[in-house]
Design an enzyme around this catalytic site. Structure first.
Site, PDB file in Angstrom:
ATOM      1  N   GLY A   1       0.620   6.808  17.719  1.00  0.00           N
ATOM      2  CA  GLY A   1       0.284   8.004  18.484  1.00  0.00           C
ATOM      3  C   GLY A   1      -0.771   8.877  17.831  1.00  0.00           C
TER       4      GLY A   1
ATOM      5  N   TYR B   1      13.909  21.179  22.463  1.00  0.00           N
ATOM      6  CA  TYR B   1      12.565  20.723  22.078  1.00  0.00           C
ATOM      7  C   TYR B   1      11.625  21.922  22.021  1.00  0.00           C
ATOM      8  CZ  TYR B   1       8.069  18.357  22.052  1.00  0.00           C
ATOM      9  OH  TYR B   1       6.794  17.946  21.714  1.00  0.00           O
TER      10      TYR B   1
END
Length: 313
Positions: free
Chosen positions: A26, A176
């Site tokens: 990523g 999150y």
């Protein structure tokens, strides 16, 4: 500041030693590839050694002269964080840039080895502890930087001081957002404390906008199912583009510390890196100081800024 800053503007990084957490895929791998192209010496701090070695092999194949080392780091285990820092300090006496990149996103409710909620524990507390352990080396290295990745999710984040571990209710999305706001507050509070100590080390926060990475695997490390990947791909930018704010935060010479770098497009979702002031309303220094003190207590890592003046080598 250029509105069209690209990776081609990353300055020469020869002689600079850089740690990237989560550098095996990523955004972390894209960041590593660009820094390797400029001659940086890289340490990929990764949970999965096999993926780390694959990433290192990819970097070496593309840039045969590159210096890349893979070292084990599990941010969900504070013992692993300390072991990584101890190993690094036993091998190296300087650290130019620490890139706090790794993260997990919206997993089912899980806890870290020490019993923290997984997202807060990995994304924030793990990086908080890592930075604290490595701070003496950063302070000794002239013009060192700490780059901490947040997210546009920080915009809707709150710090649930009465429920940090999710014991009295858990929402994967809300937690999150909490962890990513914690990353932003940490980057800002670290810069405040570095400035007060008279250090020339700087702290810069950044976020990638919406980048097409495997964070949507929900912390499993496996590839997300294809409908999720397809939908994500429609409204996200590439990982290479998403890495630009990190590269800017790590390498742009004009930064003085305390900036928050993100894409310049609508809603900060896509675009070229710039100083993104749209998050300033989320920066409350009273909250940041409270979070800092609690983070020291939870991790047992207490920051020492005494050696704030670098040694010239």
């Amino acid at each position: 500041m250029s509105q069209r800053w690209t990776a081609s503007q990353v300055p020469d990084q020869r002689g600079r030693r850089i740690i990237i957490t989560g550098g095996s895929g990523g955004l972390g791998l894209e960041t590593a590839l660009e820094l390797a192209a400029r001659g940086a010496e890289l340490i990929l701090a990764v949970r999965n050694a096999g993926k780390g070695e694959q990433a290192a092999k990819q970097i070496r194949q593309r840039y045969p002269q590159s210096q890349v080392e893979v070292m084990p780091l599990d941010l969900a285990d504070l013992d692993s964080v300390k072991a990584f820092a101890d190993m690094y300090r036993s091998r190296y006496n300087s650290l130019d840039i620490l890139i706090n990149n790794a993260g997990v996103m919206i997993p089912p409710y899980q806890k870290t080895r020490q019993g923290f909620e997984l997202q807060f524990g990995s994304n924030h507390l793990g990086h908080f502890a890592l930075t604290g352990h490595l701070l003496p080396l950063l302070l000794r290295t002239p013009r060192a930087r700490v780059v901490t990745l947040s997210s546009i999710a920080a915009r809707t984040g709150y710090i649930y001081f009465n429920n940090l571990d999710g014991r009295i209710g858990y929402s994967a999305g809300k937690f999150y957002c909490q962890s990513k706001l914690a990353n932003l507050l940490f980057a800002k509070e670290l810069q405040k404390r570095l400035t007060e100590a008279g250090a020339d080390t700087i702290s810069v926060g950044c976020h990638p906008g919406i980048a097409n990475t495997n964070l949507v695997s929900r912390g499993s490390g496996k590839q997300a199912i294809w409908p999720v990947r397809f939908a994500w791909g429609l409204f996200s930018q590439t990982a290479a583009f998403g890495a630009l704010p990190t590269l800017y935060a790590a390498a742009e010479p004009s930064l003085i510390g305390g900036e928050f770098i993100g894409p310049d497009g609508p809603g900060s979702r896509k675009g070229y890196p710039h100083h993104d002031i749209s998050f300033e309303h989320k920066v409350n220094y009273e909250t940041a100081a409270k979070l800092w003190n609690i983070s020291e207590q939870l991790t047992g890592v207490y920051y020492e800024f005494a050696a704030a003046h670098p040694t010239q080598e």
